[in-house]
Design a protein around this motif. Structure first.
Motif, mmCIF file in Angstrom:
data_model
loop_
_atom_site.group_PDB
_atom_site.id
_atom_site.type_symbol
_atom_site.label_atom_id
_atom_site.label_comp_id
_atom_site.label_asym_id
_atom_site.label_seq_id
_atom_site.Cartn_x
_atom_site.Cartn_y
_atom_site.Cartn_z
ATOM 1 N N ARG A 11 -9.877 4.570 69.631
ATOM 2 C CA ARG A 11 -10.502 5.417 70.665
ATOM 3 C C ARG A 11 -11.898 4.960 71.043
ATOM 4 N N THR A 12 -12.602 4.285 70.132
ATOM 5 C CA THR A 12 -13.973 3.841 70.426
ATOM 6 C C THR A 12 -14.023 2.697 71.432
ATOM 7 N N VAL A 13 -12.885 2.046 71.673
ATOM 8 C CA VAL A 13 -12.870 0.928 72.633
ATOM 9 C C VAL A 13 -11.905 1.162 73.784
ATOM 10 N N GLN A 14 -11.346 2.354 73.878
ATOM 11 C CA GLN A 14 -10.436 2.650 74.984
ATOM 12 C C GLN A 14 -11.188 2.631 76.309
ATOM 13 N N GLY A 15 -10.470 2.269 77.360
ATOM 14 C CA GLY A 15 -11.057 2.209 78.691
ATOM 15 C C GLY A 15 -11.728 0.884 79.004
ATOM 16 N N ARG A 16 -11.578 -0.103 78.116
ATOM 17 C CA ARG A 16 -12.201 -1.412 78.327
ATOM 18 C C ARG A 16 -11.185 -2.521 78.615
ATOM 19 N N GLY A 17 -9.937 -2.133 78.884
ATOM 20 C CA GLY A 17 -8.919 -3.111 79.245
ATOM 21 C C GLY A 17 -8.146 -3.717 78.088
ATOM 22 N N LEU A 18 -8.374 -3.235 76.882
ATOM 23 C CA LEU A 18 -7.714 -3.831 75.725
ATOM 24 C C LEU A 18 -6.213 -3.571 75.719
ATOM 25 N N GLY A 19 -5.781 -2.381 76.113
ATOM 26 C CA GLY A 19 -4.342 -2.096 76.172
ATOM 27 C C GLY A 19 -3.627 -3.058 77.110
ATOM 28 N N THR A 20 -4.212 -3.292 78.266
ATOM 29 C CA THR A 20 -3.642 -4.247 79.225
ATOM 30 C C THR A 20 -3.582 -5.637 78.623
ATOM 31 N N GLU A 21 -4.655 -6.036 77.972
ATOM 32 C CA GLU A 21 -4.714 -7.369 77.381
ATOM 33 C C GLU A 21 -3.687 -7.543 76.265
ATOM 34 N N LEU A 22 -3.538 -6.530 75.419
ATOM 35 C CA LEU A 22 -2.541 -6.603 74.356
ATOM 36 C C LEU A 22 -1.122 -6.661 74.928
ATOM 37 N N MET A 23 -0.834 -5.868 75.933
ATOM 38 C CA MET A 23 0.502 -5.885 76.533
ATOM 39 C C MET A 23 0.781 -7.221 77.212
ATOM 40 N N THR A 24 -0.191 -7.772 77.895
ATOM 41 C CA THR A 24 -0.018 -9.080 78.526
ATOM 42 C C THR A 24 0.257 -10.143 77.467
ATOM 43 N N ALA A 25 -0.476 -10.078 76.370
ATOM 44 C CA ALA A 25 -0.298 -11.049 75.293
ATOM 45 C C ALA A 25 1.080 -10.927 74.647
ATOM 46 N N ILE A 26 1.549 -9.704 74.408
ATOM 47 C CA ILE A 26 2.852 -9.547 73.756
ATOM 48 C C ILE A 26 3.971 -9.967 74.697
ATOM 49 N N GLU A 27 3.783 -9.770 76.000
ATOM 50 C CA GLU A 27 4.768 -10.260 76.970
ATOM 51 C C GLU A 27 4.804 -11.788 76.956
ATOM 52 N N ASP A 28 3.654 -12.434 76.828
ATOM 53 C CA ASP A 28 3.612 -13.897 76.728
ATOM 54 C C ASP A 28 4.329 -14.372 75.472
ATOM 55 N N VAL A 29 4.110 -13.671 74.352
ATOM 56 C CA VAL A 29 4.803 -14.013 73.110
ATOM 57 C C VAL A 29 6.315 -13.863 73.298
ATOM 58 N N ALA A 30 6.727 -12.809 73.992
ATOM 59 C CA ALA A 30 8.155 -12.595 74.243
ATOM 60 C C ALA A 30 8.745 -13.751 75.041
ATOM 61 N N ARG A 31 8.031 -14.181 76.058
ATOM 62 C CA ARG A 31 8.517 -15.302 76.869
ATOM 63 C C ARG A 31 8.660 -16.568 76.037
ATOM 64 N N THR A 32 7.645 -16.875 75.242
ATOM 65 C CA THR A 32 7.706 -18.099 74.430
ATOM 66 C C THR A 32 8.750 -17.978 73.326
#
Length: 177
Positions: free
Chosen positions: A101-122
């Motif tokens: 909660r201390t870092v919410q609203g800074r784009g981390l959720g988007t970044e984590l989801m983008t990264a896990i989608e990249d892992v899924a593709r590879t």
């Protein structure tokens, strides 16, 4: 370093005790803040760490875990479980997107989801699924990231209070090559 200012890494193998504790703290804090992530409150640090220990002990080549660090501290994570069924070799399930909660609203959720989608593709996956509590920030995030809403399952699980039922929204996303 990602665009949100956090460093992301795929965590392989057994984590260091410091990281295990940080993951436990993240999970316990998420549950304490009222987020529906499969646990009831109060979730003690010991119980949260025990869950992570069991996850890593039973992990196989079918699990991918990404952690986000703010310096040395783990402040976010997301998992990908590759399907176990022999007839589903190109499908995976995204699980446990946790952002402190201390870092919410800074784009981390988007970044984590983008990264896990990249892992899924590879990993050769063509389709991902997930579910989340209806009406949450996470639900809005998945819609914004192009996930397709399949439907709602009424009273799917209980909130962390152990009393209040909530609906789950099921999503999927096809992976582009």
């Amino acid at each position: 370093m990602g665009s949100s200012g956090f460093s992301l890494e795929v965590m392989n193998g057994k984590p260091a005790e410091r990281d295990l504790r940080a993951l436990g703290q993240l999970l316990a804090a998420t549950v304490a803040s009222g987020e529906a992530v499969s646990f009831l409150a109060p979730l003690t640090l010991d119980a949260a760490m025990a869950w992570w220990r069991e996850l890593f002990a039973s992990a196989s080549e079918r699990m991918r875990l990404i952690v986000a660090r703010d310096g040395v501290d783990i402040v976010g994570t997301v998992q990908l479980q590759l399907a176990r069924a022999p007839n589903q070799p190109r499908r995976g399930e995204v699980m446990k997107l946790l952002v402190h909660r201390t870092v919410q609203g800074r784009g981390l959720g988007t970044e984590l989801m983008t990264a896990i989608e990249d892992v899924a593709r590879t990993s050769g996956l063509a389709l991902l699924t997930l579910d989340t509590k209806r009406g949450t920030t996470a639900e809005r995030l998945y819609v914004r990231l192009g996930w397709t809403r399949v439907g709602v399952i009424p009273e799917f699980a209980l909130d962390p209070d152990g009393v209040t039922p909530h609906d789950a929204v099921v999503f999927y996303k096809r992976m582009e090559s």
